[in-house]
Design a protein around this motif. Structure first.
Motif, mmCIF file in Angstrom:
data_model
loop_
_atom_site.group_PDB
_atom_site.id
_atom_site.type_symbol
_atom_site.label_atom_id
_atom_site.label_comp_id
_atom_site.label_asym_id
_atom_site.label_seq_id
_atom_site.Cartn_x
_atom_site.Cartn_y
_atom_site.Cartn_z
ATOM 1 N N GLN A 1 0.636 -1.048 0.051
ATOM 2 C CA GLN A 1 0.046 -0.031 0.065
ATOM 3 C C GLN A 1 0.871 1.131 0.056
ATOM 4 O OE1 GLN A 1 -2.556 -0.376 3.273
ATOM 5 N NE2 GLN A 1 -3.675 -2.218 2.693
ATOM 6 N N ALA A 2 2.126 1.043 0.577
ATOM 7 C CA ALA A 2 2.848 2.413 0.788
ATOM 8 C C ALA A 2 3.641 2.636 -0.579
ATOM 9 C CB ALA A 2 3.758 2.281 1.953
ATOM 10 N N GLN A 3 2.674 2.900 -1.763
ATOM 11 C CA GLN A 3 3.507 3.200 -3.169
ATOM 12 C C GLN A 3 2.963 4.514 -3.395
ATOM 13 O OE1 GLN A 3 6.057 1.511 -4.260
ATOM 14 N NE2 GLN A 3 5.832 -0.185 -2.497
ATOM 15 N N THR A 4 3.538 5.163 -4.440
ATOM 16 C CA THR A 4 3.158 6.412 -5.116
ATOM 17 C C THR A 4 2.148 6.119 -6.041
ATOM 18 O OG1 THR A 4 4.819 6.200 -6.929
ATOM 19 C CG2 THR A 4 5.337 7.508 -4.853
ATOM 20 N N ASN A 5 0.988 6.972 -6.268
ATOM 21 C CA ASN A 5 -0.067 7.172 -7.203
ATOM 22 C C ASN A 5 -0.690 5.535 -6.969
ATOM 23 O OD1 ASN A 5 -1.292 8.141 -9.358
ATOM 24 N ND2 ASN A 5 -0.101 7.303 -11.043
ATOM 25 N N ALA A 6 -1.202 5.300 -5.807
ATOM 26 C CA ALA A 6 -1.906 4.104 -5.478
ATOM 27 C C ALA A 6 -3.350 4.132 -6.079
ATOM 28 C CB ALA A 6 -2.037 3.857 -4.037
ATOM 29 N N ASN B 1 -0.443 -4.641 -8.140
ATOM 30 C CA ASN B 1 0.529 -4.814 -9.273
ATOM 31 C C ASN B 1 1.060 -3.472 -9.769
ATOM 32 O OD1 ASN B 1 -0.455 -7.515 -10.105
ATOM 33 N ND2 ASN B 1 -2.448 -6.751 -10.578
ATOM 34 N N TYR B 2 2.276 -3.411 -10.066
ATOM 35 C CA TYR B 2 2.924 -2.120 -10.404
ATOM 36 C C TYR B 2 3.261 -2.011 -11.890
ATOM 37 C CZ TYR B 2 3.948 -3.053 -5.418
ATOM 38 O OH TYR B 2 3.920 -3.230 -4.095
ATOM 39 N N THR B 3 2.949 -0.779 -12.237
ATOM 40 C CA THR B 3 3.156 -0.204 -13.653
ATOM 41 C C THR B 3 4.397 0.719 -13.624
ATOM 42 O OG1 THR B 3 0.785 -0.581 -14.166
ATOM 43 C CG2 THR B 3 2.201 0.796 -15.601
ATOM 44 N N ALA B 4 5.221 0.637 -14.363
ATOM 45 C CA ALA B 4 6.547 1.190 -14.276
ATOM 46 C C ALA B 4 6.161 2.716 -14.739
ATOM 47 C CB ALA B 4 7.683 0.744 -15.284
ATOM 48 N N THR C 1 4.976 10.231 -15.726
ATOM 49 C CA THR C 1 3.698 9.683 -15.219
ATOM 50 C C THR C 1 4.251 8.717 -14.049
ATOM 51 O OG1 THR C 1 2.342 9.338 -17.159
ATOM 52 C CG2 THR C 1 1.857 8.132 -15.161
ATOM 53 N N PRO C 2 4.238 8.847 -12.911
ATOM 54 C CA PRO C 2 4.998 7.931 -11.920
ATOM 55 C C PRO C 2 4.568 6.621 -11.818
ATOM 56 C CG PRO C 2 3.217 9.383 -10.668
ATOM 57 C CD PRO C 2 3.293 9.777 -12.171
ATOM 58 N N GLN C 3 5.115 5.796 -11.197
ATOM 59 C CA GLN C 3 4.932 4.295 -10.936
ATOM 60 C C GLN C 3 3.460 4.382 -10.218
ATOM 61 O OE1 GLN C 3 7.491 1.372 -9.057
ATOM 62 N NE2 GLN C 3 6.001 1.356 -7.565
ATOM 63 N N THR C 4 2.794 3.490 -10.968
ATOM 64 C CA THR C 4 1.302 3.416 -10.415
ATOM 65 C C THR C 4 1.149 2.037 -9.789
ATOM 66 O OG1 THR C 4 0.506 4.511 -12.360
ATOM 67 C CG2 THR C 4 -1.182 2.988 -11.296
ATOM 68 N N THR C 5 0.426 1.918 -8.691
ATOM 69 C CA THR C 5 0.073 0.668 -8.010
ATOM 70 C C THR C 5 -1.232 0.267 -7.840
ATOM 71 O OG1 THR C 5 2.030 1.276 -6.691
ATOM 72 C CG2 THR C 5 0.627 -0.555 -5.736
ATOM 73 N N ALA C 6 -1.726 -0.894 -8.454
ATOM 74 C CA ALA C 6 -3.200 -1.158 -8.128
ATOM 75 C C ALA C 6 -3.400 -2.335 -7.403
ATOM 76 C CB ALA C 6 -3.846 -1.646 -9.603
#
Length: 272
Positions: A25-30, A224-227, A236-241
């Motif tokens: 959960q502790a990721q940017t652009n969640a 799931n992480y998108t670069a 566009t920063p890393q996206t975390t779904a």
């Protein structure tokens, strides 16, 4: 009367679960999905016999909601070889199909064929059973209408590592009529990027009825992480779904009729 589970072991299980959840959960652009999904897993296992060979087969289906909006299926199996008592090699493969739950009649959006090689090492610390699993995957994709989405590839490699811990509650070992706790955290690495592709954390309870049947129910959070990308002067920063899911699994272990002596303890690990 069996002694109560060690407090240290319980604390270790809870700490593993909590740390994995924070990592997811502790990721940017969640981008959290507030709807809970459902995973159903059915597994048949052939334990290694006197010549060390074994295997398994599994069917799995997943839903976008609780017991509704089914969109994903897995069919897989493999053969294993016990190099030593706590050291196992496996070669396996499977078919993975993803569809749009809103229109299943159109067929799958993509079908993945997968082959993997796996090494599993288990060890015990008093009542606590621990498993380390290392996996190397080769993945082939077929997309509907032969249209490859942007950022996707027809072939990808992937590396996975999972740490799984089990704590029997009413017996010192996982034997007949044993309730147990299970937690794991699994990380997925992709050489093409994003390098850290996925994190999966699980916590649940299970019950082994006898040497054949085991059930488990629990919770899994998958991130799931998108670069990150830079296109047309836009970063566009890393996206975390992330998504929470209820997991319901049943496992059947086939007896080896020629086995001699007492039934060995089997760690009720999910092959998924």
């Amino acid at each position: 009367m069996y002694p109560a589970p060690p407090k240290v072991a319980v604390c270790l299980l809870l700490a593993l679960c909590a740390s994995g959840s924070r990592t997811a959960q502790a990721q940017t652009n969640a981008i959290p999905d507030h709807n809970w999904g459902t995973w159903h897993i059915a597994t048949v296992i052939l334990p290694a016999g006197p010549k060390h060979w074994g295997g398994y087969a599994e069917a799995q289906t997943r839903a976008n909601g609780l017991l509704r909006q089914y969109f994903y299926t897995e069919l897989k199996g493999g053969v294993s070889y016990d190099v030593a008592k706590n050291f196992t090699l496996m070669l396996a493969g499977g078919r993975y199909s993803t569809a749009d739950y809103r229109d299943l009649s159109d067929g799958p959006l993509n079908v993945e064929k997968r082959l993997w090689q796996q090494l599993t090492f288990t060890h015990l610390a008093a009542r606590l059973k621990m498993e380390h699993r290392y996996r190397v995957e080769q993945r082939w994709f077929n997309f509907r209408d032969d249209v490859v989405p942007a950022g996707s590839f027809r072939y990808r490699n992937r590396l996975r590592y999972r740490f799984n811990a089990f704590l029997p509650l009413n017996h010192p070992t996982v034997a007949d009529k044993t309730a147990f706790l299970s937690v794991y955290d699994e990380v997925f690495f992709n050489p093409r990027g994003p390098f850290f592709e996925r994190n999966r954390v699980y916590a649940g309870m299970g019950y082994q009825f006898d040497q054949h049947w085991t059930i488990q129910a629990g919770w899994v959070n998958q991130a799931n992480y998108t670069a990150a990308s830079y296109r047309q002067n836009i970063f566009t920063p890393q996206t975390t779904a992330t998504k929470n899911n209820v997991v319901l699994s049943v496992m059947y272990r086939i007896s080896r009729g020629n086995a001699a002596g007492p039934t060995p303890e089997h760690i009720p690990s999910q092959p998924d």
